[in-house]
Design an enzyme around this catalytic site. Structure first.
Site, PDB file in Angstrom:
ATOM      1  N   LEU A 123      -6.203 -23.365  18.516  1.00 24.15           N
ATOM      2  CA  LEU A 123      -6.064 -24.746  18.418  1.00 24.15           C
ATOM      3  C   LEU A 123      -4.952 -25.236  18.229  1.00 24.15           C
ATOM      4  O   LEU A 123      -4.301 -25.976  18.695  1.00 24.15           O
ATOM      5  CB  LEU A 123      -7.337 -25.124  17.466  1.00 24.15           C
ATOM      6  CG  LEU A 123      -7.658 -26.770  17.230  1.00 24.15           C
ATOM      7  CD1 LEU A 123      -7.991 -27.367  18.426  1.00 24.15           C
ATOM      8  CD2 LEU A 123      -8.321 -27.182  16.000  1.00 24.15           C
ATOM      9  N   GLU A 125      -0.937 -26.008  17.480  1.00 27.18           N
ATOM     10  CA  GLU A 125       0.421 -25.770  18.268  1.00 27.18           C
ATOM     11  C   GLU A 125       1.526 -26.415  17.675  1.00 27.18           C
ATOM     12  O   GLU A 125       1.231 -26.697  16.520  1.00 27.18           O
ATOM     13  CB  GLU A 125       0.091 -26.911  19.526  1.00 27.18           C
ATOM     14  CG  GLU A 125      -0.927 -26.539  20.515  1.00 27.18           C
ATOM     15  CD  GLU A 125      -1.208 -27.468  21.668  1.00 27.18           C
ATOM     16  OE1 GLU A 125      -0.347 -28.396  21.989  1.00 27.18           O
ATOM     17  OE2 GLU A 125      -2.076 -27.281  22.528  1.00 27.18           O
ATOM     18  N   PRO A 126       2.928 -25.897  18.048  1.00 30.59           N
ATOM     19  CA  PRO A 126       4.061 -26.275  17.359  1.00 30.59           C
ATOM     20  C   PRO A 126       4.118 -27.922  16.863  1.00 30.59           C
ATOM     21  O   PRO A 126       4.175 -28.258  15.880  1.00 30.59           O
ATOM     22  CB  PRO A 126       5.055 -26.056  18.381  1.00 30.59           C
ATOM     23  CG  PRO A 126       4.518 -24.798  19.240  1.00 30.59           C
ATOM     24  CD  PRO A 126       2.894 -25.243  19.408  1.00 30.59           C
ATOM     25  N   SER A 130      -2.846 -30.490  11.661  1.00 24.79           N
ATOM     26  CA  SER A 130      -3.991 -31.417  11.188  1.00 24.79           C
ATOM     27  C   SER A 130      -4.482 -32.380  12.290  1.00 24.79           C
ATOM     28  O   SER A 130      -5.561 -32.491  12.313  1.00 24.79           O
ATOM     29  CB  SER A 130      -3.211 -32.257  10.023  1.00 24.79           C
ATOM     30  OG  SER A 130      -2.845 -31.212   9.104  1.00 24.79           O
ATOM     31  N   GLU A 380      -7.681 -23.428   8.381  1.00 29.60           N
ATOM     32  CA  GLU A 380      -9.234 -24.210   8.638  1.00 29.60           C
ATOM     33  C   GLU A 380      -8.885 -25.659   8.135  1.00 29.60           C
ATOM     34  O   GLU A 380      -9.968 -25.886   7.722  1.00 29.60           O
ATOM     35  CB  GLU A 380     -10.142 -23.457   8.041  1.00 29.60           C
ATOM     36  CG  GLU A 380     -10.324 -22.057   8.341  1.00 29.60           C
ATOM     37  CD  GLU A 380     -10.789 -21.810   9.869  1.00 29.60           C
ATOM     38  OE1 GLU A 380     -11.281 -22.533  10.610  1.00 29.60           O
ATOM     39  OE2 GLU A 380     -10.864 -20.579  10.079  1.00 29.60           O
TER      40      GLU A 380
HETATM   41  C1  LIG Z   1      -1.797 -17.658   8.140  1.00 29.41           C
HETATM   42  C2  LIG Z   1      -2.329 -18.793   8.833  1.00 29.41           C
HETATM   43  C3  LIG Z   1      -3.210 -18.337   9.966  1.00 29.41           C
HETATM   44  C4  LIG Z   1      -3.698 -19.461  10.784  1.00 29.41           C
HETATM   45  N1  LIG Z   1      -4.680 -19.186  11.833  1.00 29.41           N
HETATM   46  C5  LIG Z   1      -4.908 -20.140  12.759  1.00 29.41           C
HETATM   47  C6  LIG Z   1      -5.729 -19.779  13.834  1.00 29.41           C
HETATM   48  O1  LIG Z   1      -6.340 -18.788  14.043  1.00 29.41           O
HETATM   49  N2  LIG Z   1      -5.968 -20.747  14.897  1.00 29.41           N
HETATM   50  C7  LIG Z   1      -5.628 -21.955  14.710  1.00 29.41           C
HETATM   51  O2  LIG Z   1      -5.712 -22.752  15.704  1.00 29.41           O
HETATM   52  N3  LIG Z   1      -4.728 -22.266  13.841  1.00 29.41           N
HETATM   53  C8  LIG Z   1      -4.470 -21.419  12.681  1.00 29.41           C
HETATM   54  N4  LIG Z   1      -3.583 -21.755  11.590  1.00 29.41           N
HETATM   55  C9  LIG Z   1      -3.028 -23.153  11.538  1.00 29.41           C
HETATM   56  C10 LIG Z   1      -3.500 -23.996  10.506  1.00 29.41           C
HETATM   57  O3  LIG Z   1      -4.822 -24.280  10.674  1.00 29.41           O
HETATM   58  C11 LIG Z   1      -2.431 -25.053  10.294  1.00 29.41           C
HETATM   59  O4  LIG Z   1      -1.595 -24.460   9.682  1.00 29.41           O
HETATM   60  C12 LIG Z   1      -3.166 -26.502   9.676  1.00 29.41           C
HETATM   61  O5  LIG Z   1      -4.325 -26.833  10.066  1.00 29.41           O
HETATM   62  C13 LIG Z   1      -2.012 -27.338   9.248  1.00 29.41           C
HETATM   63  O6  LIG Z   1      -1.321 -27.672  10.368  1.00 29.41           O
HETATM   64  P1  LIG Z   1       0.211 -27.677  10.389  1.00 29.41           P
HETATM   65  O7  LIG Z   1       0.692 -26.301   9.898  1.00 29.41           O
HETATM   66  O8  LIG Z   1       0.516 -28.055  11.647  1.00 29.41           O
HETATM   67  O9  LIG Z   1       0.663 -28.883   9.466  1.00 29.41           O
HETATM   68  P2  LIG Z   1       0.715 -30.275   9.491  1.00 29.41           P
HETATM   69  O10 LIG Z   1      -0.401 -30.980  10.077  1.00 29.41           O
HETATM   70  O11 LIG Z   1       2.149 -30.785  10.064  1.00 29.41           O
HETATM   71  O12 LIG Z   1       0.858 -30.656   8.055  1.00 29.41           O
HETATM   72  C14 LIG Z   1       1.700 -30.623   7.189  1.00 29.41           C
HETATM   73  C15 LIG Z   1       1.317 -31.352   5.693  1.00 29.41           C
HETATM   74  O13 LIG Z   1       1.056 -32.826   5.899  1.00 29.41           O
HETATM   75  C16 LIG Z   1      -0.222 -32.985   5.560  1.00 29.41           C
HETATM   76  N5  LIG Z   1      -0.994 -33.993   6.323  1.00 29.41           N
HETATM   77  C17 LIG Z   1      -1.124 -33.822   7.649  1.00 29.41           C
HETATM   78  N6  LIG Z   1      -1.639 -34.954   8.205  1.00 29.41           N
HETATM   79  C18 LIG Z   1      -2.176 -35.538   6.975  1.00 29.41           C
HETATM   80  C19 LIG Z   1      -2.993 -36.707   6.829  1.00 29.41           C
HETATM   81  N7  LIG Z   1      -3.334 -37.542   7.977  1.00 29.41           N
HETATM   82  N8  LIG Z   1      -2.806 -37.183   5.488  1.00 29.41           N
HETATM   83  C20 LIG Z   1      -2.522 -36.685   4.594  1.00 29.41           C
HETATM   84  N9  LIG Z   1      -1.745 -35.506   4.512  1.00 29.41           N
HETATM   85  C21 LIG Z   1      -1.580 -35.035   6.104  1.00 29.41           C
HETATM   86  C22 LIG Z   1      -0.875 -31.598   5.662  1.00 29.41           C
HETATM   87  O14 LIG Z   1      -1.902 -31.436   4.617  1.00 29.41           O
HETATM   88  C23 LIG Z   1       0.233 -30.775   5.325  1.00 29.41           C
HETATM   89  O15 LIG Z   1       0.292 -30.576   3.810  1.00 29.41           O
HETATM   90  C24 LIG Z   1      -3.222 -20.836  10.747  1.00 29.41           C
HETATM   91  C25 LIG Z   1      -2.272 -21.080   9.636  1.00 29.41           C
HETATM   92  C26 LIG Z   1      -1.744 -20.061   9.032  1.00 29.41           C
HETATM   93  C27 LIG Z   1      -0.723 -20.578   7.796  1.00 29.41           C
END
Ligand SMILES: Cc1cc2nc3c(=O)[nH]c(=O)nc-3n(C[C@H](O)[C@H](O)[C@H](O)COP(=O)(O)OP(=O)(O)OC[C@H]3O[C@@H](n4cnc5c(N)ncnc54)[C@H](O)[C@@H]3O)c2cc1C
Length: 399
Positions: A123, A125-126, A130, A380
Site C-alpha cells: 500500500l 509508496e515513496p 500515512s 500498520e
Molecule cells: C519495517 C516496516 C515494514 C512495513 N511494512 C509495510 C507493508 O508490508 N506494506 C505497506 O504497505 N507498508 C508497510 N510499511 C509502511 C508503513 O505502514 C508506513 O511507514 C507508515 O504508514 C508511515 O508512513 P510513512 O513512512 O510514509 O510516514 P509519513 O506518513 O510520511 O509520516 C511521517 C511522520 O508524520 C506523521 N504524520 C503523518 N501524517 C500525519 C497527520 N495527519 N497528523 C499527524 N502526524 C502525521 C507520522 O505519524 C510520522 O511520524 C512498513 C513500514 C516499516 C517501517
C-alpha cells in the site's frame, strides 16, 4: 479478558513451540539480517499460517484471539519472524478472504494458509504512507489485461512473497473510490524488487521497494470490485493492527521475562556461570548479590511493567474477540495498537534501565527487543494515525 480452555491450551502450546523452534535462531537472524526461512518452515509445519482461517481453507479453524496469541508468542522470542507471519496472515490472506473469488481463493489463499506460499501487501509508496489515498501507482485496462506502473515502499515479504496484493489507482477522478486491489505473482514481467531495505528493527524481516513498470496481469487478477480496493485495504489494516499490537505485547513480555530471569538468577546464584566480562558488569551493577530485586523501588518498576502488559493484552484480545463476533472493531483495534506499541516502548526502555549495563550484552536480547519495538509504532499506521482513527470513530459515535 479471561481466556477459555482452548485458548489457554493454545497459548501453552505456542509458548513451548516458540521457545523450542523459533528462539534458537532469533539472535542470529537479527545479527545477519537473513530472512528466517527455518522459522517460516517450522510455523508452516505447525499450521500457524492459517490460525484463524477455516478448516476448509486449510487453516486451524481457531479464533482471532488465538491468532493474537500466536503472534504474541512468536514475537516474544523473535519479532522478525512474528512480523513475517503477521504481515502474511492479516494482510494478503485477510484481503483474499474478504474479497477473493472462489478461484482466487483456491489459487492464492489456500496455498498461503497452508504455508506453501508466502504473501505480501503493498500500500505504502515513496510519496504516500500515512496519507495512503495519495498513492500514484496506477493501473489501466488494456486488451483484456491490467497494466500497472508505480513504486511500492517498505513492503514486508517484498522479495520473498510468492504473491503480492497491491493497491493502484484505476479512476483518479473518483479519489478513494477509484482505487483497486490487484494480485501480482512473483515472476510477472515488469515487476522487480528494486531494493532490500536495511532496518533498525525487525532486521530479519524482508522489507523492500518494489517497482512495477508496465507490469501486465490478467483481468481476473483484480481483487473484488473495481474501485473498492481502498475500502478493502483499510479493512485489512484494522486486522493488521491487532497483529502489530500482539507483536508489541510479545516483545514487552519478552523484556519483562528477561528482567525477571536475570534478577532472580543473580539473587539465587550470585556469580556462578558468568564469564569474566559478565562478572565485572554484574559486580558493577550490584546485581549479583541480589540487592536490586529486594528493593521495593525495583519491584515497583516490575509491577508497572506487568500492569501495562496486562492492560494492553486485554485491549488486543478484546479487539480480536469483537472481530470474532463479526461486529465493528476498528476503534478497538486502533486503541489496542496505539496503547500496546507505546506501552511496549515504555516497558522495553524500563527493562534496559533495570538490567543496565547488562542490557547491551549478547546474553540478553534487550537491545534487539528495543530496536524491534520501535518498528511496531510505525507499521500498520503510526501512533498519530491511530489517534486520527480513534478520534474519527469517537466523533462519529457521538454526532
Ligand atoms: C519495517 C516496516 C515494514 C512495513 N511494512 C509495510 C507493508 O508490508 N506494506 C505497506 O504497505 N507498508 C508497510 N510499511 C509502511 C508503513 O505502514 C508506513 O511507514 C507508515 O504508514 C508511515 O508512513 P510513512 O513512512 O510514509 O510516514 P509519513 O506518513 O510520511 O509520516 C511521517 C511522520 O508524520 C506523521 N504524520 C503523518 N501524517 C500525519 C497527520 N495527519 N497528523 C499527524 N502526524 C502525521 C507520522 O505519524 C510520522 O511520524 C512498513 C513500514 C516499516 C517501517
Amino acid at each position: 479478558m479471561i481466556l477459555n480452555k482452548e485458548q489457554l491450551a493454545f497459548k501453552k502450546k505456542l509458548r513451548e513451540f516458540a521457545e523450542k523452534q523459533i528462539l534458537p535462531h532469533a539472535a542470529e537472524i537479527d545479527r545477519t539480517t537473513e530472512f528466517p526461512w527455518n522459522n517460516i518452515k517450522a510455523l508452516a509445519k505447525e499450521g500457524l499460517f492459517g490460525v484463524s482461517q477455516p478448516k476448509e481453507n486449510g487453516g486451524l479453524g481457531l479464533d482471532n484471539v488465538c491468532y493474537s496469541i500466536a503472534i504474541e508468542e512468536v514475537s516474544r522470542v523473535c519479532a522478525s519472524t512474528g512480523v513475517t507471519l503477521a504481515a502474511h496472515s492479516s494482510l494478503p490472506c485477510g484481503l483474499l478472504s474478504l474479497a477473493g473469488t472462489a478461484d482466487q481463493k483456491k489459487k492464492y489463499l489456500i496455498p498461503m494458509v497452508k504455508g506453501e506460499k508466502l504473501g505480501g501487501f503493498g500500500l505504502t509508496e515513496p510519496g504516500s504512507g500515512s496519507d495512503a489515498a495519495a498513492m500514484s501507482t496506477h493501473a489501466e485496462k488494456k486488451n483484456g489485461n491490467w497494466v500497472i506502473t508505480g513504486t511500492k515502499m517498505f513492503t514486508t515479504n517484498g522479495s520473498t512473497a510468492d504473491f503480492m496484493l497491491i493497491s493502484a489507482v484505476t479512476s483518479p477522478e473518483k479519489k478513494t473510490h477509484g482505487i483497486s486491489a490487484f494480485i501480482i505473482e512473483k515472476d510477472t514481467p515488469g515487476f522487480t524488487v528494486s531494493q532490500k531495505l536495511e532496518k533498525m528493527g525487525w532486521r530479519g524481516s524482508d522489507t523492500c521497494e518494489l517497482v512495477f513498470e508496465n507490469c501486465t496481469i490478467p483481468e481476473e487478477n483484480l481483487l473484488g470490485k473495481e474501485g473498492d480496493g481502498f475500502k478493502y485495504f483499510l479493512n485489512a489494516l484494522d486486522s493488521g493492527r491487532i497483529g502489530v499490537g500482539a507483536m508489541a505485547i510479545g516483545l514487552a513480555q519478552g523484556a519483562l521475562d528477561e528482567c525477571l530471569k536475570w534478577l532472580l538468577k543473580e539473587k539465587r546464584e550470585p556469580i556462578e556461570g558468568a564469564d569474566e566480562e559478565l562478572k565485572e558488569a554484574l559486580l558493577y551493577a550490584d546485581l549479583w548479590n541480589g540487592k536490586r530485586i529486594d528493593q521495593q523501588a525495583f519491584q515497583f518498576i516490575l509491577a508497572d511493567m506487568e500492569t501495562e502488559i496486562t492492560v494492553a493484552r486485554n485491549m488486543i484480545y478484546t479487539a480480536a474477540a469483537l472481530k470474532d463476533q463479526g461486529v465493528p472493531f476498528k476503534k478497538e483495534a486502533a486503541i489496542g495498537k496505539l496503547f500496546a506499541t507505546e506501552m511496549g516502548m515504555r516497558v522495553c526502555t524500563k527493562a534496559i534501565d533495570l538490567l543496565a549495563p547488562l542490557s547491551g550484552t549478547e546474553e540478553i536480547p534487550l537491545s534487539r527487543f528495543f530496536r524491534d519495538i520501535k518498528a511496531c509504532e510505525i507499521g500498520e499506521g503510526t501512533s498519530q494515525v491511530q489517534r486520527i482513527v480513534i478520534a474519527r470513530e469517537l466523533l462519529k459515535e457521538n454526532e
